[in-house]
Each structure stands twice: as C-alpha cells, then as structure tokens.
Design an enzyme around this catalytic site. Structure first.
Site, PDB file in Angstrom:
ATOM      1  N   LYS A 118       0.855  -1.180   0.000  1.00 30.16           N
ATOM      2  CA  LYS A 118       0.000   0.000   0.000  1.00 30.16           C
ATOM      3  C   LYS A 118       0.888   1.225   0.000  1.00 30.16           C
ATOM      4  CE  LYS A 118      -4.480   0.873   0.073  1.00 30.16           C
ATOM      5  NZ  LYS A 118      -5.532   0.032  -0.519  1.00 30.16           N
TER       6      LYS A 118
HETATM    7  P1  NAD Z   1     -12.866   7.617  -3.729  1.00 30.56           P
HETATM    8  O1  NAD Z   1     -11.902   8.674  -3.346  1.00 30.56           O
HETATM    9  O2  NAD Z   1     -13.183   7.404  -5.165  1.00 30.56           O
HETATM   10  O3  NAD Z   1     -14.273   7.889  -2.991  1.00 30.56           O
HETATM   11  C1  NAD Z   1     -14.372   8.043  -1.598  1.00 30.56           C
HETATM   12  C2  NAD Z   1     -15.793   8.500  -1.288  1.00 30.56           C
HETATM   13  O4  NAD Z   1     -15.967   8.563   0.125  1.00 30.56           O
HETATM   14  C3  NAD Z   1     -16.133   9.903  -1.817  1.00 30.56           C
HETATM   15  O5  NAD Z   1     -17.481   9.937  -2.249  1.00 30.56           O
HETATM   16  C4  NAD Z   1     -15.969  10.776  -0.575  1.00 30.56           C
HETATM   17  O6  NAD Z   1     -16.735  11.992  -0.633  1.00 30.56           O
HETATM   18  C5  NAD Z   1     -16.492   9.825   0.487  1.00 30.56           C
HETATM   19  N1  NAD Z   1     -16.065  10.187   1.823  1.00 30.56           N
HETATM   20  C6  NAD Z   1     -14.854  10.646   2.224  1.00 30.56           C
HETATM   21  N2  NAD Z   1     -14.878  10.913   3.550  1.00 30.56           N
HETATM   22  C7  NAD Z   1     -16.113  10.591   3.979  1.00 30.56           C
HETATM   23  C8  NAD Z   1     -16.756  10.642   5.248  1.00 30.56           C
HETATM   24  N3  NAD Z   1     -16.110  11.073   6.323  1.00 30.56           N
HETATM   25  N4  NAD Z   1     -18.038  10.221   5.313  1.00 30.56           N
HETATM   26  C9  NAD Z   1     -18.699   9.788   4.235  1.00 30.56           C
HETATM   27  N5  NAD Z   1     -18.160   9.730   3.000  1.00 30.56           N
HETATM   28  C10 NAD Z   1     -16.870  10.123   2.893  1.00 30.56           C
HETATM   29  O7  NAD Z   1     -12.340   6.259  -3.039  1.00 30.56           O
HETATM   30  P2  NAD Z   1     -12.672   4.756  -3.464  1.00 30.56           P
HETATM   31  O8  NAD Z   1     -11.652   4.312  -4.432  1.00 30.56           O
HETATM   32  O9  NAD Z   1     -14.125   4.649  -3.786  1.00 30.56           O
HETATM   33  O10 NAD Z   1     -12.371   3.994  -2.096  1.00 30.56           O
HETATM   34  C11 NAD Z   1     -13.320   3.920  -1.025  1.00 30.56           C
HETATM   35  C12 NAD Z   1     -12.917   2.818  -0.076  1.00 30.56           C
HETATM   36  O11 NAD Z   1     -12.875   1.580  -0.773  1.00 30.56           O
HETATM   37  C13 NAD Z   1     -11.545   2.969   0.577  1.00 30.56           C
HETATM   38  O12 NAD Z   1     -11.598   2.411   1.869  1.00 30.56           O
HETATM   39  C14 NAD Z   1     -10.645   2.131  -0.320  1.00 30.56           C
HETATM   40  O13 NAD Z   1      -9.498   1.690   0.350  1.00 30.56           O
HETATM   41  C15 NAD Z   1     -11.584   0.982  -0.625  1.00 30.56           C
HETATM   42  N6  NAD Z   1     -11.266   0.223  -1.838  1.00 30.56           N
HETATM   43  C16 NAD Z   1     -11.165   0.819  -3.053  1.00 30.56           C
HETATM   44  C17 NAD Z   1     -10.922   0.039  -4.180  1.00 30.56           C
HETATM   45  C18 NAD Z   1     -10.870   0.624  -5.567  1.00 30.56           C
HETATM   46  O14 NAD Z   1     -10.815  -0.159  -6.532  1.00 30.56           O
HETATM   47  N7  NAD Z   1     -10.913   1.938  -5.752  1.00 30.56           N
HETATM   48  C19 NAD Z   1     -10.755  -1.345  -4.051  1.00 30.56           C
HETATM   49  C20 NAD Z   1     -10.877  -1.909  -2.789  1.00 30.56           C
HETATM   50  C21 NAD Z   1     -11.141  -1.130  -1.694  1.00 30.56           C
END
Ligand code: NAD
Length: 416
Positions: free
Chosen positions: A106
C-alpha cells in the site's frame, strides 16, 4: 478501548486471533506480523502560487511470498505510516483469499488533494513516482488507485516510470485508462465484485436481491459503481452519501440521474426529490444491506448497536472496528468482510496485469464473467469455512487467506 486501536494494532490483533484458530507456528506468525519493507519519501512539489511544498509519501510491502507487491496509493490528509502498513497487510490477505499471485502493498501521500490543482497533483505524482522507482516494476510492485487517486493518476505514474526506463511499461500500474493498456471493466470492478458477493450472501440468507433496500456510504469509485450495479440487479438503493452528507429516498434513488447531479454539483446533497441526512443517520437506516464504501472506522462500538441492516458489506477497507464486529455478530447481522467484499478491484487489476504482460486484451464480458466466477468461488470458500468452523465470515476469510500466505512463507523457508 478497541476504539483507540490504531489500524496496525487492529490488523495485528486480527492476525493474532487467526493464528490461534489455524494453529500457526510462532516463527511464521512473527514474520507475518511485520511488514517486509517500508520506503518513506519526501516529495517536493512546486505549487501554483510559486511556493514549494514537501509532502511525505509512503510505500509499504507487507509479504511477498506469493508474488510481487500489489496495492493502491491514496492521497489523504489522514494518511499515516501505521495506516498504510495495516492496509498493506490487508492486501496480502486479500490477494491470498482471491488466490491471485501477489503479495500485499500500500502507498499514500499526506496531502489534501481537494485543495490542489490538477497541475499540482500531476507534479506531486510524478515526483512521488521517481522517488518510489527503486521498488516499483511490473515484477516488483504494481500500484493501483485508491482514495483520491484514479485512472489519470495511474497514467502519470505509468508515463513517469516509462520515461525513466526509456520504454513504455504499462504493466507497472493497474487501474490505468483503457487507452494505455487498462482493462475493460476495471473501473467498476470493485463495485461489481461487491454486488456479486452481496447477491450470493442474500441467497444464502434466503433473500432475493430484487427489492432489497440498499444503503451506500461514499459515492466515489466503489460507492458509485456498487450503487449503480445494485440497482441494475433489482435492489432499491434508498440512501447514499459522501463526505458532505447524504440523500434519502425511501422509494429508491435514480442512480444514473444522481451520478449526473454529482458530476455537476460535486456532491450528492441537493439531489431533487430527496431528503438530506447525515452520515451518522445513514449508517443507522432500516435496510437489508448497508455498504460502507468510504473510509475506515465508520462502524464502531458507539454506533454498531444502532445499525438496522440485515447485512453489512464492507466496500471500504477496515470500516468496522473490532468492537463493532462483536456487536454486529451478537445482533446476528451478517457481515461480508472487506478482504472478500471489495476484492473485485484487485482481481481485475490482476486480469489487467496479465493482459498487459500477454499484450492480449479481453472483452468486457470476458472480464466480468471471470471476475464473477472468482468472486462466487471465494464467497463459497469463505462460507464453507465459516459454517464448518462455526466462526464469523471475517474470521473464516482470514483463516483461509493467512493459511495460504503461511504455507508459501513456510515452504520458501527463511533466507539465509
Ligand atoms: P474515492 O476517493 O473514489 O471515494 C471516496 C468516497 O468517500 C467519496 O465519495 C468521498 O466523498 C467519500 N467520503 C470521504 N470521507 C467521507 C466521510 N467522512 N463520510 C462519508 N463519505 C466520505 O475512493 P474509493 O476508491 O471509492 O475507495 C473507497 C474505499 O474503498 C476505501 O476504503 C478504499 O481503500 C476501498 N477500496 C477501493 C478500491 C478501488 O478499486 N478503488 C478497491 C478496494 C477497496
């Protein structure tokens, strides 16, 4: 007390618990507790106002016994070395659970990308890439998008790496645009995998996905795709949120229209025909499936007692604290753990890496079909262990994953 746990302590505590259940020998246990290597870099960046800002970046490799390092890079003010290390460890388990040949990594930069221009983000990303170059490579460490990074960020990393080695190396990152070797279906893969495991889990509970009320926290890459695909599968998505708050519509939201509104307004709030609600309220809505798909530590000992979902599917990494885990289990709420529910992203990242190395690209149907096959298999494996050992889905997932990593670590032996 658990609420005070930092992410690395939480990840280690989970490992300790699993170690007892799988009778893990002390020396392998000890090795798995530690991250193999950590690179901390200073990232000097010229800001638009002419000033210089030096950001701190991290890249952590947890365990590479099963293959090269794989994991996202996130940009967020809250990034810390302990958080990145915990996330690297979780990536090791996730790759092993999906039985794909990667170890866990990571990365992160402590910054506030919401206050940075595109130019500043590009300069920071390119300097970060050159600082990390010594450990990156298609057979060494392959980053991917995470919070606040996306396909554009991956394109900058790919370009910077390629410029430095003198030839194009698309397989150094995944989650890149299709025009430079990305995989079809990658953008939606985490959401697709999440919905696939939800469908399987609802089936196990004897409930159809059609008509199920779904609540999604976060409307980024994961939340958006999960909401859209859940709706396509017939579920009623009654509430979604982002960091500025949420919107609620008991009859079901029109997700396509909400995506358009979000693009224009920059947030979900204000979407016509909906009631506003806070993130705290959203987590406590009456529904069949609650999907935290934003940040970690959202369901805690303080609010888990008020969760009214039949099932929690962890789209985000680490959204449920150990205290909340216990409360949800006592209350009979079915939990789809993060290393299973959000593994679709890394699985299609693996497909993207394979396609890049073969220079032979699959159709979106092929990608989706292979993804769903692996997700169904992983769900069935975890459910089988959970029922056989009478343990939670999370513990079952960890037992499977840690056993596989332990086996690889053991058979490779300790050098020297
Ligand atoms: P992203 O940046 O695209 O989206 C994050 C979202 O969460 C946004 O809508 C943001 O406004 C919202 N957010 C941020 N702080 C917040 C809060 N305090 N309360 C409510 N909403 C809040 O990120 P992502 O890629 O969608 O990742 C989200 C989660 O999923 C993370 O934990 C990441 O590690 C995990 N994840 C992502 C992937 C991927 O393929 N992108 C894969 C596995 C896991």
């Amino acid at each position: 007390m658990d609420e005070e746990l930092n992410p690395l302590a939480m990840a280690r505590q989970q490992l300790d618990e699993v170690a007892v259940h799988i009778h893990l020998e002390a020396d392998v246990h000890e090795r798995l507790k530690h991250c193999k290597r950590t690179l901390i870099v200073a990232v000097p960046t010229s800001m638009d106002d002419g000033s210089l800002q030096v950001f701190t970046g991290y890249r952590v490799h947890h365990n590479l016994a099963r293959g090269p390092a794989k994991g996202g890079i996130r940009y967020h003010p809250g990034v810390s070395l302990d958080e990145v290390s915990a996330l690297a460890m979780w990536m090791t388990w996730k790759c092993a659970l999906m039985d794909i040949p990667f170890g866990g990594a990571k990365g992160g930069v402590v910054c506030n990308p919401k206050e940075m221009s595109l130019r500043e983000l590009e300069l920071m990303t390119r300097r970060l890439t050159s600082e990390l170059m010594i450990i990156l490579g298609p057979d060494k460490d392959i980053p991917a998008p995470d919070i606040n990074t996306n396909a554009q960020t991956m394109a900058w990393i790919l370009d910077t790496y390629s410029m430095n080695v003198g030839h194009s190396v698309p397989s150094v990152v995944t989650g890149k645009p299709v025009s430079v070797g990305g995989s079809r279906g990658r953008e939606e893969a985490t959401g697709r995998g999440c919905v696939c495991t939800i469908r399987e889990a609802l089936g196990h509970l004897g409930m159809p996905i059609a008509g199920a009320r779904v609540v999604v926290q976060g409307f980024g890459n994961v939340g958006r795709a999960t909401a859209r695909l859940a709706q396509q599968a017939g579920a009623r998505v009654i509430a979604v949120s982002d960091e500025w708050g949420g919107v609620y519509q008991p009859q079901g939201l029109d997700i396509e229209a909400l995506v358009c509104h979000n693009q224009e307004a920059g947030r979900v709030a204000g979407f016509a025909g909906t009631e506003p609600l806070t993130n705290a309220e959203l987590l406590e809505l009456d529904c069949e499936v609650l999907i935290p798909a934003a940040l970690g530590h959202q369901l805690t000992g303080a609010n888990a007692g008020r969760v009214r979902a039949r099932m929690v599917a962890e789209g985000a990494n680490g959204p449920t604290t150990p205290a909340a885990d216990r409360i949800l289990a006592e209350r009979g709420i079915f939990l789809l753990p993060d290393i299973l529910a959000n593994a679709g992203g890394v699985t299609v990242s693996y497909f993207e890496w394979v396609q890049g190395l073969m220079e032979y690209f699959w159709t979106e149907e092929e990608v989706n079909e292979r993804l769903e096959r692996l997700m169904r298999q992983a769900f069935a494996d975890v459910l089988r262990v959970s029922l056989r050992e009478k343990v939670s889905m999370r513990l079952a997932a960890y037992m499977l994953a840690v056993s596989r990593v332990a086996e690889a670590t053991r058979i490779r032996g300790k050098y020297p």
